[in-house]
Write a protein that holds these residues in place. Structure first.
Motif, PDB file in Angstrom:
ATOM      1  N   GLY A  19      -3.853   4.280  12.073  1.00 46.15           N
ATOM      2  CA  GLY A  19      -4.673   3.132  11.704  1.00 46.15           C
ATOM      3  C   GLY A  19      -5.004   3.037  10.228  1.00 46.15           C
ATOM      4  O   GLY A  19      -5.694   2.112   9.820  1.00 46.15           O
ATOM      5  N   PHE A  20      -4.510   3.972   9.409  1.00 43.82           N
ATOM      6  CA  PHE A  20      -4.839   3.990   7.988  1.00 43.82           C
ATOM      7  C   PHE A  20      -3.565   3.995   7.140  1.00 43.82           C
ATOM      8  O   PHE A  20      -2.485   4.312   7.630  1.00 43.82           O
ATOM      9  CB  PHE A  20      -5.683   5.232   7.656  1.00 43.82           C
ATOM     10  N   PRO A  21      -3.701   3.669   5.836  1.00 44.23           N
ATOM     11  CA  PRO A  21      -2.548   3.741   4.934  1.00 44.23           C
ATOM     12  C   PRO A  21      -2.042   5.171   4.822  1.00 44.23           C
ATOM     13  O   PRO A  21      -2.804   6.130   5.004  1.00 44.23           O
ATOM     14  CB  PRO A  21      -3.117   3.246   3.589  1.00 44.23           C
ATOM     15  N   PRO A  22      -0.784   5.365   4.500  1.00 47.00           N
ATOM     16  CA  PRO A  22      -0.196   6.709   4.451  1.00 47.00           C
ATOM     17  C   PRO A  22      -0.661   7.511   3.243  1.00 47.00           C
ATOM     18  O   PRO A  22      -0.966   6.952   2.184  1.00 47.00           O
ATOM     19  CB  PRO A  22       1.307   6.419   4.367  1.00 47.00           C
ATOM     20  N   PRO A  23      -0.711   8.843   3.381  1.00 48.27           N
ATOM     21  CA  PRO A  23      -1.114   9.708   2.268  1.00 48.27           C
ATOM     22  C   PRO A  23      -0.246   9.530   1.028  1.00 48.27           C
ATOM     23  O   PRO A  23      -0.727   9.715  -0.093  1.00 48.27           O
ATOM     24  CB  PRO A  23      -0.969  11.117   2.854  1.00 48.27           C
ATOM     25  N   LEU A  24       1.036   9.203   1.200  1.00 49.00           N
ATOM     26  CA  LEU A  24       1.932   9.043   0.053  1.00 49.00           C
ATOM     27  C   LEU A  24       1.395   8.005  -0.920  1.00 49.00           C
ATOM     28  O   LEU A  24       1.439   8.199  -2.147  1.00 49.00           O
ATOM     29  CB  LEU A  24       3.322   8.635   0.543  1.00 49.00           C
ATOM     30  N   VAL A  25       0.870   6.899  -0.400  1.00 45.80           N
ATOM     31  CA  VAL A  25       0.315   5.832  -1.253  1.00 45.80           C
ATOM     32  C   VAL A  25      -1.031   6.244  -1.821  1.00 45.80           C
ATOM     33  O   VAL A  25      -1.269   6.162  -3.038  1.00 45.80           O
ATOM     34  CB  VAL A  25       0.176   4.526  -0.456  1.00 45.80           C
ATOM     35  N   ILE A  26      -1.915   6.692  -0.963  1.00 47.33           N
ATOM     36  CA  ILE A  26      -3.282   7.004  -1.396  1.00 47.33           C
ATOM     37  C   ILE A  26      -3.287   8.125  -2.430  1.00 47.33           C
ATOM     38  O   ILE A  26      -3.995   8.057  -3.450  1.00 47.33           O
ATOM     39  CB  ILE A  26      -4.163   7.374  -0.196  1.00 47.33           C
ATOM     40  N   ASN A  27      -2.496   9.159  -2.204  1.00 50.15           N
ATOM     41  CA  ASN A  27      -2.461  10.272  -3.144  1.00 50.15           C
ATOM     42  C   ASN A  27      -1.947   9.835  -4.516  1.00 50.15           C
ATOM     43  O   ASN A  27      -2.497  10.219  -5.555  1.00 50.15           O
ATOM     44  CB  ASN A  27      -1.586  11.394  -2.596  1.00 50.15           C
ATOM     45  N   ALA A  28      -0.887   9.015  -4.525  1.00 48.79           N
ATOM     46  CA  ALA A  28      -0.333   8.550  -5.799  1.00 48.79           C
ATOM     47  C   ALA A  28      -1.340   7.709  -6.566  1.00 48.79           C
ATOM     48  O   ALA A  28      -1.518   7.873  -7.783  1.00 48.79           O
ATOM     49  CB  ALA A  28       0.943   7.744  -5.547  1.00 48.79           C
ATOM     50  N   PHE A  29      -2.023   6.810  -5.865  1.00 45.15           N
ATOM     51  CA  PHE A  29      -2.997   5.956  -6.531  1.00 45.15           C
ATOM     52  C   PHE A  29      -4.244   6.749  -6.936  1.00 45.15           C
ATOM     53  O   PHE A  29      -4.852   6.462  -7.974  1.00 45.15           O
ATOM     54  CB  PHE A  29      -3.363   4.769  -5.638  1.00 45.15           C
ATOM     55  N   ASP A  30      -4.624   7.740  -6.151  1.00 44.99           N
ATOM     56  CA  ASP A  30      -5.763   8.583  -6.540  1.00 44.99           C
ATOM     57  C   ASP A  30      -5.461   9.327  -7.836  1.00 44.99           C
ATOM     58  O   ASP A  30      -6.311   9.402  -8.745  1.00 44.99           O
ATOM     59  CB  ASP A  30      -6.095   9.573  -5.425  1.00 44.99           C
ATOM     60  N   TRP A  31      -4.268   9.886  -7.949  1.00 44.10           N
ATOM     61  CA  TRP A  31      -3.890  10.560  -9.194  1.00 44.10           C
ATOM     62  C   TRP A  31      -3.871   9.572 -10.358  1.00 44.10           C
ATOM     63  O   TRP A  31      -4.366   9.860 -11.454  1.00 44.10           O
ATOM     64  CB  TRP A  31      -2.515  11.218  -9.068  1.00 44.10           C
ATOM     65  N   TYR A  43      -7.056  -2.049   5.377  1.00 47.63           N
ATOM     66  CA  TYR A  43      -7.749  -0.996   4.630  1.00 47.63           C
ATOM     67  C   TYR A  43      -7.202  -0.899   3.204  1.00 47.63           C
ATOM     68  O   TYR A  43      -7.955  -0.694   2.244  1.00 47.63           O
ATOM     69  CB  TYR A  43      -7.588   0.354   5.330  1.00 47.63           C
ATOM     70  N   LEU A  44      -5.897  -1.044   3.071  1.00 47.89           N
ATOM     71  CA  LEU A  44      -5.291  -0.955   1.749  1.00 47.89           C
ATOM     72  C   LEU A  44      -5.755  -2.108   0.862  1.00 47.89           C
ATOM     73  O   LEU A  44      -5.960  -1.924  -0.351  1.00 47.89           O
ATOM     74  CB  LEU A  44      -3.769  -0.963   1.882  1.00 47.89           C
ATOM     75  N   ARG A  45      -5.943  -3.272   1.443  1.00 48.13           N
ATOM     76  CA  ARG A  45      -6.476  -4.411   0.688  1.00 48.13           C
ATOM     77  C   ARG A  45      -7.835  -4.061   0.081  1.00 48.13           C
ATOM     78  O   ARG A  45      -8.074  -4.279  -1.111  1.00 48.13           O
ATOM     79  CB  ARG A  45      -6.611  -5.632   1.613  1.00 48.13           C
ATOM     80  N   GLN A  46      -8.710  -3.501   0.872  1.00 41.61           N
ATOM     81  CA  GLN A  46     -10.037  -3.131   0.389  1.00 41.61           C
ATOM     82  C   GLN A  46      -9.943  -2.062  -0.697  1.00 41.61           C
ATOM     83  O   GLN A  46     -10.639  -2.141  -1.725  1.00 41.61           O
ATOM     84  CB  GLN A  46     -10.888  -2.622   1.550  1.00 41.61           C
ATOM     85  N   TYR A  47      -9.093  -1.079  -0.480  1.00 41.70           N
ATOM     86  CA  TYR A  47      -8.907   0.016  -1.433  1.00 41.70           C
ATOM     87  C   TYR A  47      -8.434  -0.496  -2.790  1.00 41.70           C
ATOM     88  O   TYR A  47      -8.988  -0.136  -3.843  1.00 41.70           O
ATOM     89  CB  TYR A  47      -7.899   0.987  -0.828  1.00 41.70           C
ATOM     90  N   LEU A  48      -7.443  -1.365  -2.789  1.00 37.77           N
ATOM     91  CA  LEU A  48      -6.885  -1.873  -4.042  1.00 37.77           C
ATOM     92  C   LEU A  48      -7.863  -2.794  -4.769  1.00 37.77           C
ATOM     93  O   LEU A  48      -7.946  -2.785  -6.002  1.00 37.77           O
ATOM     94  CB  LEU A  48      -5.581  -2.621  -3.773  1.00 37.77           C
ATOM     95  N   GLN A  49      -8.586  -3.595  -4.018  1.00 40.27           N
ATOM     96  CA  GLN A  49      -9.536  -4.528  -4.639  1.00 40.27           C
ATOM     97  C   GLN A  49     -10.752  -3.799  -5.198  1.00 40.27           C
ATOM     98  O   GLN A  49     -11.159  -4.049  -6.345  1.00 40.27           O
ATOM     99  CB  GLN A  49      -9.991  -5.576  -3.616  1.00 40.27           C
ATOM    100  N   MET A  50     -11.334  -2.905  -4.428  1.00 35.88           N
ATOM    101  CA  MET A  50     -12.598  -2.280  -4.826  1.00 35.88           C
ATOM    102  C   MET A  50     -12.405  -1.146  -5.822  1.00 35.88           C
ATOM    103  O   MET A  50     -13.147  -1.024  -6.786  1.00 35.88           O
ATOM    104  CB  MET A  50     -13.335  -1.779  -3.586  1.00 35.88           C
ATOM    105  N   ALA A  51     -11.402  -0.300  -5.600  1.00 26.80           N
ATOM    106  CA  ALA A  51     -11.218   0.879  -6.454  1.00 26.80           C
ATOM    107  C   ALA A  51     -10.361   0.594  -7.678  1.00 26.80           C
ATOM    108  O   ALA A  51     -10.530   1.239  -8.712  1.00 26.80           O
ATOM    109  CB  ALA A  51     -10.606   2.024  -5.646  1.00 26.80           C
ATOM    110  N   PHE A  52      -9.448  -0.390  -7.579  1.00 23.91           N
ATOM    111  CA  PHE A  52      -8.484  -0.600  -8.653  1.00 23.91           C
ATOM    112  C   PHE A  52      -8.552  -1.992  -9.273  1.00 23.91           C
ATOM    113  O   PHE A  52      -7.780  -2.306 -10.172  1.00 23.91           O
ATOM    114  CB  PHE A  52      -7.071  -0.320  -8.142  1.00 23.91           C
ATOM    115  N   ALA A  53      -9.471  -2.817  -8.797  1.00 26.54           N
ATOM    116  CA  ALA A  53      -9.693  -4.162  -9.350  1.00 26.54           C
ATOM    117  C   ALA A  53      -8.431  -5.014  -9.364  1.00 26.54           C
ATOM    118  O   ALA A  53      -8.248  -5.857 -10.240  1.00 26.54           O
ATOM    119  CB  ALA A  53     -10.281  -4.069 -10.770  1.00 26.54           C
ATOM    120  N   MET A  54      -7.547  -4.787  -8.393  1.00 26.07           N
ATOM    121  CA  MET A  54      -6.338  -5.601  -8.291  1.00 26.07           C
ATOM    122  C   MET A  54      -6.669  -6.919  -7.595  1.00 26.07           C
ATOM    123  O   MET A  54      -7.612  -7.005  -6.799  1.00 26.07           O
ATOM    124  CB  MET A  54      -5.241  -4.850  -7.536  1.00 26.07           C
TER     125      MET A  54
END
Length: 203
Positions: free
Chosen positions: A89-101, A141-152
């Motif tokens: 139900g969540f985005p994959p670690p490959l994406v989240i880890n890369a964007f977190d770094w 979930y990825l939409r929220q992550y990109l908008q809130m954390a990365f201002a995309m």
């Protein structure tokens, strides 16, 4: 859509495994973008070989240089399309880890900080899954992550490809015309947004 100055689209698949349905969908999106007159680059996150985010690594050796490759790719693009699978139900670690770094990387030379590269950058979302929801939960979930954390600026138009294990033919193209039209709609809308927000060429 055939802009005078081609829009440059960066396509990122959340899965790079052999036979990945999302990688197949990402390739289809690249083909569609190029038909529309854009240039498209498919970025392999797995090839970056980023370690799992660890504050001790950041405090010691520092942010891995590979994170800079992702920053440079995003900074050079007019728009970014993420194609995500769904893991529980969540985005994959490959994406989240890369964007977190990437979020931890500071400006270096002519390269902007990670959060500077993403701020105001148009983004689009596609997902694929063998299940009936097509990865919709992950995409939201990825939409929220990109908008809130990365201002995309995430385009409201998105598409979840359900039963994706049956969706592609032997050449890797979508078999269903309605699915192809839906993907095309997402890609074209994102290219239009990228063209509208891109800095004037020649400056």
């Amino acid at each position: 859509m055939n802009p005078a100055a081609p829009v440059h689209l960066l396509v990122i698949s959340g899965s790079s495994r052999t036979g990945s349905l999302n990688l197949a969908l990402a390739r289809e999106a690249c083909r569609i973008a190029e038909v529309q007159g854009a240039t498209a680059r498919l970025l392999d996150l797995r090839a970056l070989d980023l370690p799992l985010y660890d504050g001790d690594i950041e405090a010691g050796p520092g942010v891995p240089a590979q994170a800079g490759e992702l920053i440079a790719a995003i900074a050079a693009a007019d728009a970014v399309l993420l194609v995500t699978p769904e893991y529980n139900g969540f985005p994959p670690p490959l994406v989240i880890n890369a964007f977190d770094w990437m979020s931890r990387a500071r400006a270096s030379g002519t390269q902007p900080a990670g959060l500077k590269a993403t701020a105001g950058k148009p983004a689009g979302l596609l997902s694929a899954s063998p299940g009936p929801l097509g990865g919709l939960r992950s995409m939201n979930y990825l939409r929220q992550y990109l908008q809130m954390a990365f201002a995309m600026i995430v385009h409201p138009r998105q598409f979840a490809l359900s039963r994706a294990d049956q969706a592609f033919d032997a050449t890797g193209e979508l078999k269903d015309e309605k699915a192809r039209e839906a993907v095309t709609g997402v890609v074209v809308s994102l290219l239009q947004l990228g063209a509208a927000l891109a800095a004037p060429r020649g400056e």
